[in-house]
Design a protein around this motif. Sequence first.
Motif, PDB file in Angstrom:
ATOM      1  N   HIS A 189       6.321  -3.018   5.171  1.00 50.12           N
ATOM      2  CA  HIS A 189       7.507  -2.307   4.697  1.00 50.12           C
ATOM      3  C   HIS A 189       7.866  -2.636   3.249  1.00 50.12           C
ATOM      4  N   PHE A 190       7.080  -3.496   2.610  1.00 44.80           N
ATOM      5  CA  PHE A 190       7.249  -3.731   1.178  1.00 44.80           C
ATOM      6  C   PHE A 190       6.333  -2.829   0.345  1.00 44.80           C
ATOM      7  N   ALA A 191       5.673  -1.881   0.986  1.00 47.27           N
ATOM      8  CA  ALA A 191       4.859  -0.909   0.257  1.00 47.27           C
ATOM      9  C   ALA A 191       5.729  -0.144  -0.732  1.00 47.27           C
ATOM     10  N   SER A 192       5.171   0.144  -1.891  1.00 45.85           N
ATOM     11  CA  SER A 192       5.929   0.857  -2.919  1.00 45.85           C
ATOM     12  C   SER A 192       5.972   2.356  -2.672  1.00 45.85           C
TER      13      SER A 192
ATOM     14  N   LYS B 131      -3.290   2.289   1.534  1.00 41.62           N
ATOM     15  CA  LYS B 131      -4.343   1.416   1.005  1.00 41.62           C
ATOM     16  C   LYS B 131      -4.353   0.088   1.739  1.00 41.62           C
ATOM     17  N   MET B 132      -3.185  -0.453   2.063  1.00 38.14           N
ATOM     18  CA  MET B 132      -3.131  -1.702   2.817  1.00 38.14           C
ATOM     19  C   MET B 132      -3.714  -1.526   4.213  1.00 38.14           C
ATOM     20  N   ILE B 133      -3.400  -0.403   4.851  1.00 39.39           N
ATOM     21  CA  ILE B 133      -3.972  -0.111   6.168  1.00 39.39           C
ATOM     22  C   ILE B 133      -5.490   0.018   6.065  1.00 39.39           C
ATOM     23  N   GLU B 134      -5.965   0.748   5.073  1.00 35.24           N
ATOM     24  CA  GLU B 134      -7.410   0.948   4.889  1.00 35.24           C
ATOM     25  C   GLU B 134      -8.135  -0.382   4.678  1.00 35.24           C
ATOM     26  N   GLU B 135      -7.544  -1.262   3.889  1.00 33.00           N
ATOM     27  CA  GLU B 135      -8.176  -2.549   3.621  1.00 33.00           C
ATOM     28  C   GLU B 135      -8.248  -3.411   4.878  1.00 33.00           C
ATOM     29  N   MET B 136      -7.179  -3.422   5.669  1.00 32.18           N
ATOM     30  CA  MET B 136      -7.235  -4.190   6.916  1.00 32.18           C
ATOM     31  C   MET B 136      -8.267  -3.611   7.866  1.00 32.18           C
TER      32      MET B 136
END
Length: 204
Positions: free
Chosen positions: A107-110, A117-122
């Motif tokens: 929830h700190f996503a801009s 991108k954070m989901i894709e990386e995980m």
Amino acid sequence: MNWKEVNHELGNIDLYWLDFILKGYLKEGAKILDAGCGEGRNIHYCLKNQMDVFGIDQNPEALHFLRLIANKHKLDNVEARFQQMRLDKLLFPDQTFDTIICNAVLHFASDKNHFNKMIEEMSRVLKSKGALFIRTMTDLYFSDSTLKLKENIVDLGQKNLRYVINSDQFIDQMNRIGFSLIEPYKEVLVQGKHSMGTFMLCKE
């Protein structure tokens, strides 16, 4: 066993992550990533039992504290295990981990692109059949009249911005990239101010 003994064993662990562990979703011998580990409150149990655990965070002071704890528990390669790193740019090879915990980070996503991108990386660094634990803010609490949304961003006051998701839409998104729920997701209201969702997922 009194509360002090329980705390010594588990630390200040998030109850939903403890639920994940107690239900057997954290497999024996799993290689674990705490994506947004802070000072390590959710991996105290893992450290104490010398599990194969890694952590990333952007706070160097928190990481320094966590490394001291890890050294106390005689974990090897502490500097390599706990690194300052961005969640949207993970410096790990594909399919490195069996389990990833991401608690109160997304929830700190801009914006939506940053969130995705954070989901894709995980997803990239998680092995096939791996488990993904996510806890993040949702839009359950907010009505259309009170939610100050612009591209999923809510203003909690004093420019305190958070990226919130719609849980059903999020599950549809995760299904499309090859994830399914291990069990039904949970949403709770927090002090009448916002809502949090807990998602336990498995990668195909």
